[in-house]
Write a protein that holds these residues in place. Structure first.
Motif, short mmCIF file in Angstrom:
data_model
loop_
_atom_site.label_atom_id
_atom_site.label_comp_id
_atom_site.label_asym_id
_atom_site.label_seq_id
_atom_site.Cartn_x
_atom_site.Cartn_y
_atom_site.Cartn_z
N THR A 1 45.20 98.57 -33.06
CA THR A 1 45.85 99.51 -32.15
C THR A 1 45.87 100.88 -32.84
OG1 THR A 1 47.22 97.79 -31.17
CG2 THR A 1 47.96 100.06 -30.87
N PHE A 2 45.44 101.91 -32.11
CA PHE A 2 45.29 103.26 -32.66
C PHE A 2 46.41 104.14 -32.12
CE2 PHE A 2 41.34 101.06 -32.29
CZ PHE A 2 40.53 101.44 -33.34
N ASP B 1 37.94 105.99 -36.58
CA ASP B 1 37.16 105.00 -37.31
C ASP B 1 37.60 103.63 -36.81
OD1 ASP B 1 36.52 102.99 -39.31
OD2 ASP B 1 35.96 104.66 -40.61
N LEU B 2 36.68 102.88 -36.22
CA LEU B 2 37.03 101.59 -35.61
C LEU B 2 37.36 100.52 -36.66
CD1 LEU B 2 34.42 101.41 -32.72
CD2 LEU B 2 36.88 101.76 -32.51
N THR B 3 36.83 100.68 -37.85
CA THR B 3 37.06 99.69 -38.91
C THR B 3 38.46 99.82 -39.51
OG1 THR B 3 34.71 99.82 -39.42
CG2 THR B 3 36.11 98.66 -41.00
N THR B 4 38.88 101.06 -39.73
CA THR B 4 40.16 101.29 -40.41
C THR B 4 41.27 101.70 -39.45
OG1 THR B 4 39.61 103.62 -40.80
CG2 THR B 4 38.95 102.02 -42.49
N ALA B 5 40.91 101.97 -38.19
CA ALA B 5 41.87 102.41 -37.16
C ALA B 5 42.55 103.73 -37.53
CB ALA B 5 42.91 101.32 -36.88
N THR B 6 41.82 104.56 -38.26
CA THR B 6 42.37 105.86 -38.65
C THR B 6 41.71 106.98 -37.86
OG1 THR B 6 40.76 105.97 -40.45
CG2 THR B 6 42.98 105.18 -40.99
N CYS B 7 42.47 108.05 -37.65
CA CYS B 7 41.94 109.24 -36.97
C CYS B 7 41.19 110.10 -37.97
CB CYS B 7 43.08 110.04 -36.34
SG CYS B 7 42.53 111.54 -35.52
#
Length: 319
Positions: free
Chosen positions: A79-80, A111-117
């Protein structure tokens, strides 16, 4: 991930109940969609869906979050969090990133791997309702500020602003090398040259808001409108080549299933499967979503996903 927090999905009986008269008369061997899975986890309506690859997709919701989902694991991966208002648009950027547009007037790269903006793009002065990847490390956004903007993902630079629509931009699609189309509340569709910034052509047939545009091969596209119709266009022609009539409320979403089939979602709470060549409605899915079907996306292999104001996303296969 936080799978436990954002999933309580179940496999559904594949027998579909539909009251559509088109089904009763349907010929043998007619294609129809079968429900494979319902994904639950968003707390409010799902406004946007986008395919990442064959097994992964992302969703954007009124709950201010984006979620990534895995069809194989049948769960939410991440979840982002970061937007301060409703998510109105999501788009894939490669297979490891996605881009979101929000009512908070910003665009974010994730980043879909780390869920970071990874970056926040500021520049629009209205809700960002539409986003599409246009290649060469660039993407396009459409906003309620009546403009379309071209951005460089790597540098974060705003490369160009396209002006010409007289009302909100509702949708955008990439239809060929350096050419996009936009649908607007001004009831028109415009084709733009990304290199020159010029509006190449304006299409005026819908008599209400153009809610969605979807590319189908080079230069060809579908448009859906609040006038309850879908139209098929060849970009070189000023007039549409076919109209698809059947929805009883505004068309809100479109997805191309394969060369011959596409689906449309509507405020009438149904999803319709159409033959794009003949114009025939092959099947009407009713009673599955309990609210507007706001978003659709192809997942390849004759599969598609539908997102609704009922907070769910459903995965379908056409057989």
């Amino acid at each position: 991930g936080d799978a436990n927090n954002c999933l309580s999905s179940s496999n559904h009986n594949r027998t579909l109940n539909s009251t559509s008269s088109t089904n009763k008369k349907k010929k043998k061997n007619t294609h129809r969609p079968f429900l494979l899975k319902t994904f639950e986890g968003h707390k409010f309506g799902v406004y946007a869906v986008a395919q990442i690859d064959k097994y992964l997709f992302v969703t954007g919701s009124e709950d201010k979050t984006i979620k990534s989902w895995d069809i194989r694991q049948q769960e939410c991966l991440h979840t982002f969090w970061g937007h301060s208002d409703c998510i109105l648009a999501v788009a894939a950027f490669g297979t490891d990133k996605c881009i979101s547009g929000s009512r908070d007037e910003s665009i974010k790269l994730w980043d879909l791997t780390t869920a970071t903006c990874l970056h926040t793009f500021q520049g629009h002065s209205g809700w960002v309702r539409a986003i599409v990847d246009v290649g060469d490390n660039r993407f396009v956004s459409g906003s309620d500020d009546k403009t379309v903007k071209l951005w460089n993902v790597t540098t974060g630079e705003e490369l160009r602003t396209f002006k010409g629509h007289t009302s909100y931009i509702r949708s955008v699609a990439n239809i060929g090398p350096n050419r996009i189309i936009t649908g607007s509340f001004d009831k028109t569709i415009k084709m733009w040259n990304l290199l020159t910034g010029q509006c190449v052509r304006t299409f005026e047939e819908h008599n209400r808001v153009v809610t969605v545009v979807a590319a189908v091969g080079r230069d060809n596209f579908f448009s859906g409108s609040s006038d309850k119709t879908v139209k098929l266009w060849h970009g070189m022609d000023q007039k549409s080549t076919r109209s698809f009539v059947g929805h009883t409320d505004r068309v809100k979403s479109l997805a191309v299933v394969n060369d011959n089939l596409f689906v449309s979602g509507s405020g009438d709470e149904s999803v319709r499967l159409w033959n794009s060549t003949t114009g025939e409605c092959l099947y009407t899915l009713e009673g599955h979503h309990s609210d507007h079907v706001c978003s659709l996306a192809s997942m390849g292999d004759n599969r598609f996903i539908s997102g609704s104001w009922d907070n769910t996303v459903k995965l379908w296969v056409v057989k």
